[in-house]
Scaffold this motif. Sequence first.
Motif, PDB file in Angstrom:
ATOM      1  N   THR A  27       0.822  -1.216   0.000  1.00 23.97           N
ATOM      2  CA  THR A  27       0.000   0.000   0.000  1.00 23.97           C
ATOM      3  C   THR A  27       0.852   1.259   0.000  1.00 23.97           C
ATOM      4  OG1 THR A  27      -0.135   0.166   2.426  1.00 23.97           O
ATOM      5  CG2 THR A  27      -1.768  -1.220   1.319  1.00 23.97           C
ATOM      6  N   LEU A  35      -6.374  -0.077   0.828  1.00 21.84           N
ATOM      7  CA  LEU A  35      -6.406  -1.541   0.962  1.00 21.84           C
ATOM      8  C   LEU A  35      -7.831  -2.071   0.823  1.00 21.84           C
ATOM      9  CD1 LEU A  35      -4.341  -3.771   1.480  1.00 21.84           C
ATOM     10  CD2 LEU A  35      -4.871  -3.624   3.909  1.00 21.84           C
ATOM     11  N   PHE A  54      -1.952  -2.965  -6.464  1.00 22.00           N
ATOM     12  CA  PHE A  54      -1.648  -3.852  -5.332  1.00 22.00           C
ATOM     13  C   PHE A  54      -1.208  -5.237  -5.815  1.00 22.00           C
ATOM     14  CE2 PHE A  54      -2.584  -6.881  -2.007  1.00 22.00           C
ATOM     15  CZ  PHE A  54      -2.194  -6.237  -0.844  1.00 22.00           C
TER      16      PHE A  54
END
Length: 333
Positions: A27, A35, A54
């Motif tokens: 992150t 997230l 991510f």
Amino acid sequence: MTIRRRIVTIVVAFAAVAVAVVIWAPTVGSTSISLSRAFDSSIPWEDNVDAQIFFVARLPRVLSGAIVGAALAAAGVVLQAMLRNPLATPFTLGVSSGGALGAMLAIALGLDLGMLGVSSVPIASFAGSLVAIGIVYWLASSQKRGLSTNVLLLAGVTLNSFFSALILFVQYMADFTESFRTVRWLMGDLDVGSYSPILAALPFLLAAFAMFAVLPRTLNLLTMGEDVAAARGVEVIRAQRLAFLSASLATGAAVSLGGPIGFIGIVVPHLVRLMVGSDHRVVLPAATLFGAAFTVICDLAARTIMAPLELPVGIVTALIGGPFFLWLLVKKS
């Protein structure tokens, strides 16, 4: 507290730290992501930029760092116990230099060894590691008296120097572009762009960790000397072979994935011993998990501390490990 309960408590604590670091690290970067949004399945993949960053851009790199750190830290613990030398590292036996030489040849000669989505460099690196393991093992066992740890250490150090000389020769003969690639790789390169190299290294790492799992009690006895270990029922030669092969296999797979990242195998085991003591039933799993978290954090610093410029992670580990190694030398003298 019983030893079993102590092991469980410490392993759970270190595992919680490692998992938290592995989830948090992706992150952080030049682009901030959420997230919760990355894991939101209600947002289509093509519209979910957070999920793409991510899972595609950052998670493979973080997982590579965790795997490489865990493997090198565990190999350091095993080799320090087997050789009864607190300054032994996963690179002492020449395996990493063999892997580095293989990678250098793949880059400089443009070898086309890629398969199953894995490029030539990690394949050539692992092949070089296997050659180094074979040579060192043959030299250490050639005296027909089992496995000599003294010969193992001397052969490893000598082979390390020999392969380092060959690496310099390959770099000298390479053109500027190839030379830059080789130097960049030798500094430690966790910039993994897909999951294929991780999956390719995983079987060898699992085999190494399966062997690690049966070693802790034996390592406790080996640190007291071969005669004491033999008197307590340890098959010393078999245990030394298992320790050498498992540590070498883990080192070779780790180097093929992230390059020769130095100092993890010496810094992490000693830091963990300061925290949990010297019992290898605790130290080995704790160092494995701490090594994973330590390497991910070092790589996070490498890619953010001078952003947008990314430093090779080996520079960060060396800046931490160099002074620590000197402190260790002074402490032991």
